[in-house]
Write an enzyme that holds these catalytic residues in place. Structure first.
Site, short mmCIF file in Angstrom:
data_model
loop_
_atom_site.label_atom_id
_atom_site.label_comp_id
_atom_site.label_asym_id
_atom_site.label_seq_id
_atom_site.Cartn_x
_atom_site.Cartn_y
_atom_site.Cartn_z
N GLU A 315 1.29 -1.46 -0.01
CA GLU A 315 -0.05 -0.02 0.13
C GLU A 315 0.56 0.72 -0.27
OE1 GLU A 315 -3.16 -0.52 3.81
OE2 GLU A 315 -4.10 -1.88 1.82
N ARG A 348 6.02 -7.33 8.16
CA ARG A 348 4.62 -7.99 7.85
C ARG A 348 4.35 -8.36 5.89
NH1 ARG A 348 0.42 -4.13 8.12
NH2 ARG A 348 -0.93 -4.51 9.35
N ASP A 389 -8.32 -8.70 4.48
CA ASP A 389 -7.89 -7.96 5.34
C ASP A 389 -8.81 -7.65 6.31
OD1 ASP A 389 -6.72 -5.67 6.37
OD2 ASP A 389 -7.54 -4.57 4.55
N GLU A 417 -11.99 -2.31 12.44
CA GLU A 417 -12.26 -1.28 11.45
C GLU A 417 -13.58 -1.72 10.10
OE1 GLU A 417 -8.57 -1.90 9.30
OE2 GLU A 417 -9.30 -1.27 6.88
O1 GCW Z 1 -6.70 -2.87 7.26
C1 GCW Z 1 -6.74 -2.54 6.06
C2 GCW Z 1 -6.44 -0.97 6.54
C3 GCW Z 1 -5.41 -0.06 6.15
C4 GCW Z 1 -4.02 -0.31 7.00
C5 GCW Z 1 -3.58 -1.57 5.96
C6 GCW Z 1 -2.59 -2.61 6.59
C7 GCW Z 1 -2.22 0.23 8.31
O2 GCW Z 1 -7.63 0.27 5.40
O3 GCW Z 1 -6.06 1.02 7.08
O4 GCW Z 1 -3.12 0.76 7.56
O5 GCW Z 1 -4.67 -2.38 6.14
O6 GCW Z 1 -2.79 -3.52 7.74
O7 GCW Z 1 -1.35 -1.89 6.34
#
Ligand code: GCW
Length: 708
Positions: A315, A348, A389, A417
């Protein structure tokens, strides 16, 4: 000079008057939720028994941690009994004796050698015993931190109305790293935070220390959490600057006696952005030197610093791939800098590079399994519970059990979230248990995720479970009073994944709200069903990522985003012919990332658990599910069921009026009103959207139940 603001931890622990059911006549006094599960309410009728078993408390040892034990017990007993239990050295009927064989002759004489050998540095033995001819309670440990965990255990028994007369408890945590992962930014905002701004007051630190830092550490320690990564994985490089490290060190000093170690998220480009180097390439010796010097600087300030968490090449974050290097080379670079100080790197696996595979769910497995064996001993790969996610429901990530030579630790998400964002009551203990109990079959039956994480499947140098977590500056810490239960459940399950979701919910309820047995049973039932009902009214039957915007409301129509795999249509693939993502052997073969027989189980439409149906299978709208209904009908049933369950949740809560203090009762009820309205709205919008493809009506009997 450092100053501590007035009103530190002990003071915030005033007593509260909720007692056992027979004593409650008028509603208990209002509470604001600040004290979390450490309210130390009066035990009502049980008080006398507890006081008899606690005539005095003797804590042998002079460390700061022993000071914490004394403070906590003094504050707790004052709140529970209306007066502190004396802290002295006498041994009498009903003494509580706390110490280690090193600090306490009495403990040494008890010859607990064999038991203590088994409990490691953090475990404890909590036992009724006879000392000098007197019946006493002993909390023995190898280190003071174990004694502190034991003290919290004893307090938990009393807070949950359990007997403490004939105790024989031997505990040790299942995994080493039990860490909070905060996604807090240096400007005070929190990514995916729903409970106010960041707890860390960067402008005031290091000189002024908010009393909340102590209360935070108490809360963590009380449930066995032993560290915190305090900044966002989308990391601001400034956290590694000399200026911020002094602030970080001040926090670490506050937390040290509580066994809460400091960890930081590191930005892989820090040598460039902070150090002024021209590259962050892991093969460049100047880069390696920069990280070594940075590690030395950190350890000079924080001698027990835990290590780095890194989000790399994900990301938009920088990483080794930016320089044509692998994740292993990137992780090893930092690991080498930390190794002389015994620090760890948590690298990660939340990566989903489009070049690796067209299916996002397959990418991390493909990237990381080929690097197995290439990581330094002080690296752990940190894997989210599922391959996408933190969706309301995902099958376990196929990386669990698949890395034979690399420690894998789990990342779960307490901040909601995708699960209602502290507006919806969703207890995640059940979801995490489903994950922890999943059998990977990596080495035959019984290779559950929990066993993998504990290093019982592949021997592991580093073990851990961490949680992207939810406290902020809101008075009640977590926004929704019930969101506190997710912080709590994380700690308890990381300590002992064998606990049931029910037991954890019950403990939390008793400590947080009331010991009234009927109210407890009601709240426990609400909590236990809450996750499934959330799944029902958002993403049932294996649907996932039906989101857009800020990830709150499902948006199955979302078909536009900077990346295709951020849309919803990419995942559900609804058309007139059917719905679902074909990840079977006849589809994109994602099932093959699981060990047999798990891959066969998911692959076969007949055996695939229906909760994962559309995750793995693409089905026609008239496909008959196990209930005999068509898929379309079943989908409708799930959404209607979910909305009805949300409504029932609120009704149940309302029936508890008078059992819970009016303030918290009202605040929860206000959020439940939002939840009920959202659930109905989401049901209607989602079914209307999918109805365009199925071209089928919502079964009239369902609609009738609502119109009535
Ligand atoms: O869950 C997603 C989120 C992001 C987050 C990313 C991650 C910190 O939408 O906000 O960023 O994963 O886990 O790195």
């Amino acid at each position: 000079m450092r100053t501590t603001l007035a009103g530190a931890a002990g003071v915030s622990l005033g007593g509260c008057a909720t007692g056992s059911s027979s004593l409650v006549r008028t509603p208990p006094p209002d509470e604001d939720g600040y004290r979390l599960w450490l309210r130390y309410a009066s035990p009502g009728a049980a008080a006398r028994g507890y006081e008899r078993a606690m005539r005095n408390i003797r804590v042998d040892g002079a460390s700061a941690t022993c000071g914490v034990i004394r403070n906590e017990l003094r504050a707790a007993t004052t709140a529970m009994f209306g007066r502190p239990v004396p802290l002295d050295e006498s041994v009498q009927e009903g003494s509580v004796i706390i110490g280690t064989p090193r600090s306490s002759e009495l403990i040494r004489d008890l010859n607990l050698g064999a038991e203590l050998e088994g409990v490691g540095n953090e475990g404890f033995v909590l036992r009724s015993a006879r000392v000098e001819g007197k019946s006493v309670t002993v909390i023995a440990a190898n280190e003071d931190i174990g004694a502190l965990y034991g003290a919290f255990h004893l307090l938990r028994l009393m807070q949950t109305a359990r007997p403490i007369a004939r105790l024989n408890v031997v505990e040790r945590p299942a995994v080493q790293l039990r860490l909070m992962n905060h996604w807090d930014n240096l400007n005070g905002t929190i990514e995916r935070g729903y409970a106010g701004r960041s707890l860390w007051q960067w402008r005031e630190l290091p000189d002024t220390l908010s009393p909340r830092y102590v209360d935070y550490a108490r809360a963590c320690c009380s449930i066995g959490i032993n560290g915190a990564v305090i900044n966002n994985v989308n990391a601001d490089v400034r956290i590694l600057s000399a200026e911020y490290l002094r602030k970080v060190a001040a926090l670490a000093d506050v937390w040290r006696p509580f066994g809460v170690r400091m960890y930081l998220s590191a930005n892989f480009a820090a040598p460039v952005r902070l150090g002024g180097l021209s590259t962050a390439d892991p093969r460049d010796p100047a880069v390696a030197d920069w990280w070594k010097a940075k590690a030395d600087e950190i350890y000079a300030l924080i001698p027990d610093f835990g290590g780095f968490l890194v989000k790399a090449n994900s990301e938009g974050q920088p990483g080794p791939k930016t320089y044509g290097r692998t994740h292993a080379e990137g992780a090893n670079l930092l690991a080498d800098a930390l190794a002389p100080h015994k620090g760890v790197v948590m690298w990660r696996a939340f990566v989903y590079d489009e070049d690796v595979d067209p299916d996002r769910a397959k990418r991390a497995y493909l990237e990381f399994t080929r690097l197995d064996g290439q990581f330094r001993p002080n690296v752990a790969v940190q894997v989210k519970n599922g391959a996408i996610d933190f969706q309301p429901r995902e099958p376990f990530h196929p990386l669990f059990g698949a890395m034979k030579e690399t420690p894998v630790i789990a990342e779960i998400q307490a901040t909601q979230e995708y699960t209602g964002q502290a507006k919806h009551l969703v207890y995640l203990g059940t979801m995490w248990k489903e994950f922890l109990d999943s059998d990977t079959h990596a080495k035959g039956e019984g290779s559950t995720v929990a066993n993998v994480l504990a290093g019982r499947v592949h021997p592991s140098r580093i073990t851990g479970i961490v949680s992207v977590t939810n406290p902020g500056l809101d008075t009640n810490w977590c926004g929704h009073h019930f969101s506190q239960s997710n912080w709590y459940a994380f700690g308890r399950l990381a300590w002992n994944p064998e606990l049931t979701a029910e037991a954890v919910a019950e403990e939390w309820t008793r400590m947080t709200f009331t010991n009234d047995d009927r109210a407890v049973a009601t709240i426990r039932r609400m909590m236990i069903s809450s996750h499934e009902s959330f799944v029902n009214y958002t993403m049932p039957l294996g649907l996932h990522h039906l989101i857009g915007g800020d990830h709150y409301a499902p948006m199955p129509w979302n078909n536009r985003a900077p990346r295709e795999d951020w849309t919803a249509t990419y995942y559900h693939q609804a058309s007139e012919e059917g719905i679902g993502f074909d990840r079977t052997r006849k589809g994109n073969r994602a099932v093959e990332q699981y060990f047999p027989p798990v891959c066969d189980l998911f692959d076969d439409l007949k055996s695939c658990p229906e909760k994962f149906l559309l995750w793995f299978h693409r089905c026609r709208w008239d496909y008959r599910v196990k209930s005999g209904r068509t898929l379309w009908e079943e989908l409708c049933v799930k959404y209607y069921e979910g909305a009805a369950q949300a409504a029932a949740l609120r009704e149940t809560w309302q029936s508890l009026a008078g059992k819970i203090d009016a303030r918290r009762h009202r605040e929860v009820d206000e959020r439940l009103a939002i939840q009920v309205a959202d659930a109905a709205k989401w049901r209607d919008q989602i079914l209307e959207y999918f109805g365009q493809f199925s071209k089928r009506p919502i079964p009239s009997d369902l609609r009738l139940t609502i119109d009535d």
